[in-house]
Design a protein around this motif. Structure first.
Motif, PDB file in Angstrom:
ATOM      1  N   UNK A   1       0.824  -1.214   0.000  1.00 29.75           N
ATOM      2  CA  UNK A   1       0.000   0.000   0.000  1.00 29.75           C
ATOM      3  C   UNK A   1       0.857   1.262   0.000  1.00 29.75           C
ATOM      4  N   UNK A   2       1.987   1.233   0.673  1.00 31.15           N
ATOM      5  CA  UNK A   2       2.883   2.395   0.705  1.00 31.15           C
ATOM      6  C   UNK A   2       3.546   2.578  -0.660  1.00 31.15           C
ATOM      7  N   UNK A   3       4.009   1.483  -1.254  1.00 31.66           N
ATOM      8  CA  UNK A   3       4.622   1.576  -2.587  1.00 31.66           C
ATOM      9  C   UNK A   3       3.638   2.150  -3.601  1.00 31.66           C
ATOM     10  N   UNK A   4       2.394   1.660  -3.573  1.00 30.52           N
ATOM     11  CA  UNK A   4       1.386   2.136  -4.520  1.00 30.52           C
ATOM     12  C   UNK A   4       1.060   3.606  -4.297  1.00 30.52           C
ATOM     13  N   UNK A   5       0.957   4.030  -3.042  1.00 33.58           N
ATOM     14  CA  UNK A   5       0.679   5.441  -2.742  1.00 33.58           C
ATOM     15  C   UNK A   5       1.814   6.331  -3.238  1.00 33.58           C
ATOM     16  N   UNK A   6       3.038   5.882  -3.051  1.00 35.07           N
ATOM     17  CA  UNK A   6       4.186   6.670  -3.496  1.00 35.07           C
ATOM     18  C   UNK A   6       4.235   6.740  -5.019  1.00 35.07           C
ATOM     19  N   UNK A   7       3.868   5.647  -5.684  1.00 31.66           N
ATOM     20  CA  UNK A   7       3.836   5.645  -7.155  1.00 31.66           C
ATOM     21  C   UNK A   7       2.767   6.611  -7.662  1.00 31.66           C
ATOM     22  N   UNK A   8       1.602   6.643  -7.017  1.00 29.42           N
ATOM     23  CA  UNK A   8       0.535   7.561  -7.424  1.00 29.42           C
ATOM     24  C   UNK A   8       0.990   9.017  -7.256  1.00 29.42           C
ATOM     25  N   UNK A   9       1.711   9.299  -6.191  1.00 27.98           N
ATOM     26  CA  UNK A   9       2.188  10.657  -5.955  1.00 27.98           C
ATOM     27  C   UNK A   9       3.218  11.072  -7.001  1.00 27.98           C
ATOM     28  N   UNK A  10       4.057  10.148  -7.414  1.00 25.05           N
ATOM     29  CA  UNK A  10       5.109  10.494  -8.375  1.00 25.05           C
ATOM     30  C   UNK A  10       4.555  10.714  -9.775  1.00 25.05           C
ATOM     31  N   UNK A  11       3.378  10.175 -10.064  1.00 23.80           N
ATOM     32  CA  UNK A  11       2.771  10.345 -11.380  1.00 23.80           C
ATOM     33  C   UNK A  11       2.051  11.686 -11.488  1.00 23.80           C
TER      34      UNK A  11
END
Length: 70
Positions: free
Chosen positions: A59-69
């Motif tokens: 969940x943390x990896x996915x949240x960070x990926x969404x923020x970087x996009x």
């Protein structure tokens, strides 16, 4: 219990893609599933070391990926 070299273990993973080992003779804890046949503690730990290269929960990896996009 988790340092006994004389018993077999499962490599287990949860929904957050966090890994651990679990004694093969015990029922798996809720929320975890075995991903490989039972094997020695050392083999399990070696497998985890090879595949679990990002310790962040899914969940943390996915949240960070969404923020970087954004």
């Amino acid at each position: 219990m988790f340092d006994d070299e004389t018993i077999d273990y499962f490599v287990v993973v949860n929904d957050e893609e966090q890994y651990s080992i679990w004694p093969a003779r015990r029922d798996l804890p809720t929320g975890w599933r075995a991903i490989e046949p039972a094997r020695s503690r050392e083999e399990c730990l070696n497998h985890i070391e090879q595949v679990w290269t990002d310790m962040r929960p899914k969940s943390v990896r996915e949240a960070m990926e969404r923020q970087s996009v954004q």
